[in-house]
Design an enzyme around this catalytic site. Structure first.
Site, PDB file in Angstrom:
ATOM      1  N   HIS A  82      77.950 -17.178  39.251  1.00  0.00           N
ATOM      2  CA  HIS A  82      76.972 -17.573  40.259  1.00  0.00           C
ATOM      3  C   HIS A  82      75.685 -18.069  39.614  1.00  0.00           C
ATOM      4  CE1 HIS A  82      79.322 -15.312  43.320  1.00  0.00           C
ATOM      5  NE2 HIS A  82      79.027 -16.422  43.930  1.00  0.00           N
ATOM      6  N   CYS A  99      86.303 -33.017  36.673  1.00  0.00           N
ATOM      7  CA  CYS A  99      85.352 -32.697  37.751  1.00  0.00           C
ATOM      8  C   CYS A  99      84.927 -31.231  37.696  1.00  0.00           C
ATOM      9  CB  CYS A  99      85.938 -33.038  39.121  1.00  0.00           C
ATOM     10  SG  CYS A  99      87.379 -32.052  39.534  1.00  0.00           S
TER      11      CYS A  99
HETATM   12  C1  PEP Z   1      87.660 -26.571  38.824  1.00  0.00           C
HETATM   13  O1  PEP Z   1      88.454 -25.645  38.952  1.00  0.00           O
HETATM   14  O2  PEP Z   1      87.231 -26.962  37.723  1.00  0.00           O
HETATM   15  C2  PEP Z   1      87.165 -27.289  40.013  1.00  0.00           C
HETATM   16  C3  PEP Z   1      86.459 -28.394  39.895  1.00  0.00           C
HETATM   17  O3  PEP Z   1      87.428 -26.747  41.209  1.00  0.00           O
HETATM   18  P1  PEP Z   1      86.643 -25.463  41.789  1.00  0.00           P
HETATM   19  O4  PEP Z   1      85.537 -25.135  40.836  1.00  0.00           O
HETATM   20  O5  PEP Z   1      86.172 -25.857  43.131  1.00  0.00           O
HETATM   21  O6  PEP Z   1      87.742 -24.456  41.806  1.00  0.00           O
END
Ligand code: PEP
Ligand code: MG
Length: 549
Positions: free
Chosen positions: A187, A485
């Site tokens: 967090h 991402c």
């Molecule tokens: C990830 O797992 O890197 C991702 C982009 O998805 P989230 O953080 O929403 O699980």
């Protein structure tokens, strides 16, 4: 701790800041039980402590600038202002307990009830614990646990920050965050990136620094100077400001110094995040986390409601690309209407695309809503699924996307099995997007929320980079895009490594974007490949970082 020392941790949000260090006040320990001479006076003391908690939460709610934060604080205040709770406290005092232990016992009874009720109420037990700690602190004359409000700028130190701690953290006062534990996806890290606040996690020794000591935090390198002098701090901040200003002045599409294009995209949760993406000159959205729109829902959002929410983002991004992710429910992002009760290990359970095995209509409704939402808008919509493990799953998803009339289907690479099969996946989908947060968790068998394992979740881990390299190479051979991402994309020092591994787009929190753009602009594509080679060959994450820097 010597007067001048350097601590080091993992930098999770670049930037340099300095200020006196202040710690989150500790949760008060319960003193031994004391005899009660006057029952009514003791009840009065306990009730006054609860009232003080209500008043403090209400004051914070009134001051909060974010409506959601204000709502959370008011809901907590309401829980502390409960008639039944006061009655419980009175009963315990009449049974001989002192005010502190009566409050503890009354909250414990509520806690049990909430846990037994399950679902939403069970998720509120952390709020109950927080209220009890506040009431006990008030009775003992100690500072309220939580984020200090000294009325001047300071660096906040904590073991880790909970969502409650961060709810009304005032960026006007807190200039940087340093935590003793907490990983790159904790967090603390997420909040810091959202606020653009320099932050270092997994910094052993930070809690041994005396309150008020001047510390200098570098959120890029993870270095924390302790007991520095004012002049050193000022010079470091000035240098960082100069390079941030230089980064912000670069605005074009992402590319290396020799013109190799790398699309720089924004991660968003709703249309509210689009202005920040625009400000950072994002070339589009690389991850639209649709589940964030529906986190508190007891019932599945209707087709029409989904159309409206998605359309807002598509309209705001007209002329650009939006990679929208289908609902990623489960584990760290539970959606009450898709709750998978009783899973022994939700992170390894029915989450993400796996939910379509049991509830296929949720996916088809969402795809139909996405298709309708883009009608009449000139926006390049790509659709991807989270938590894909096999080519069969990917092919079924791509078919569902195309059946809905949507042209581009892709999958996230979050499971090592999928990374290993990247080339086969690209035979059935149009693009890959690597979710490094989950890919780290599943590669290293380390819960992404487990601060104690932050070193394993470090995106510089060579094994993680090797898996990314497999995907990049598959993309290059297939001539199809492979993006990142996850949070790894937001690290300006790691971005060139990812590009060197074959990644063609980077999607991140908008605030991280200018520094990543500047970092890529300073290196050629060959430099990126060379750095990637060094990082993958390194024995561990720390060494990889060192070699590349
Ligand atoms: C990830 O797992 O890197 C991702 C982009 O998805 P989230 O953080 O929403 O699980
Ligand atoms: Mg994920």
């Amino acid at each position: 701790m010597p007067e001048q020392a350097a601590l080091s941790g993992i930098g999770v949000c670049a930037g340099v800041a300095a200020g006196p260090l202040l710690r989150i006040a500790a949760v008060p320990a319960l003193p031994p039980p004391a005899p009660v001479a006057d029952v009514e006076a003791e009840v009065g003391r306990a009730v006054a402590a609860l009232a003080a908690v209500v008043a403090e939460l209400t004051r914070r709610a009134d001051r909060a600038t974010d409506a959601t934060v204000a709502e959370v604080l008011r809901a907590e205040a309401l829980m502390a202002d409960d008639e039944e709770l006061r009655d419980g406290v009175r009963e315990h005092i009449e049974d001989g307990k002192d005010a502190v232990h009566a409050i503890d016992a009354a909250f414990a009874a509520f806690r049990e009830m909430f846990e037994a009720a399950g679902g939403y109420l069970a998720e509120r037990v952390a709020d109950l614990d927080d209220l009890r700690d506040r009431a006990v602190a008030s009775l003992l004359g100690l500072p309220m646990p939580g984020v200090p409000q000294p009325g001047h700028p300071y660096v906040l130190a904590a073991r880790d920050l909970s969502p409650a701690d961060t709810a009304d953290l005032d960026p006007g006062q807190v200039v940087a965050l340093v935590t003793e534990v907490g990983g790159p996806t904790s967090h603390t890290a997420i909040l810091a990136r959202a606020l653009g606040m320099p932050a270092v996690v997994t910094c052993p020794g930070i809690l041994d620094v005396a309150d008020g000591t001047l510390v200098l935090v570098d959120g890029a390198t993870g270095q924390v100077g302790v007991g520095v002098d004012e002049a050193t701090a000022e010079a470091a901040i000035k240098a960082a400001e100069t390079s941030a200003a230089a980064a912000a002045s670069l605005t074009g599409p992402g590319e290396t110094s020799d013109g190799y294009a790398v699309k720089l995209l924004a991660n968003v949760g709703s249309a509210k995040n689009v202005p920040a993406a625009d400000e950072a000159h994002a070339e589009g959205v690389g991850l639209f986390r649709t589940e964030l729109l529906f986190l508190d829902r007891a019932h599945e959002p209707s087709h029409a409601e989904q159309v409206t929410a998605y359309r807002e983002v598509f309209a705001a991004m007209a002329g650009r690309r939006v990679v929208i992710r289908t609902l990623d429910a489960g584990a760290d992002k539970p959606l009450p209407f898709l709750n998978q009760e009783g899973e022994p290990n939700p992170a390894l359970g029915v989450r993400g695309l796996r939910i379509a095995r049991q509830r296929p209509e949720v996916l088809t409704t969402q795809l139909a809503a996405i298709a309708e939402a883009r009608e009449g808008i000139d926006v390049d919509v790509w659709v991807m699924a989270p938590m894909v493990s096999t080519v069969t799953e990917a092919a079924a998803f791509a078919a569902a996307v195309h059946d809905a009339g949507l042209p581009k289907a892709g999958v996230m690479i979050e499971v090592p099995a999928a990374a290993l099969r990247a080339a086969d996946l690209l035979k059935v989908v149009d693009f890959l997007s690597i979710g490094t947060n989950d890919l780290s968790q599943y590669t290293f068998a380390a819960d992404r929320m487990c601060g104690a394992l932050a070193d394993l979740l470090d995106p510089w881990q060579p094994a993680l980079l090797q898996l990314i390299g497999i995907c990049g190479e598959a993309g290059r051979q297939a001539g199809k895009p492979v993006g990142v991402c996850g949070e790894a994309a937001a690290d300006p020092a790691l971005a060139p490594v990812l590009v060197g591994l074959g990644v063609t787009s980077l999607s991140m929190s908008p605030r991280a974007l200018p520094a990543v753009r500047a970092s890529l602009a300073g290196l050629s594509h060959d430099d990126c490949k060379r750095l990637a080679g060094l990082a993958v060959a390194a024995p561990d994450a720390a060494e990889a970082r060192k070699l590349v820097s």
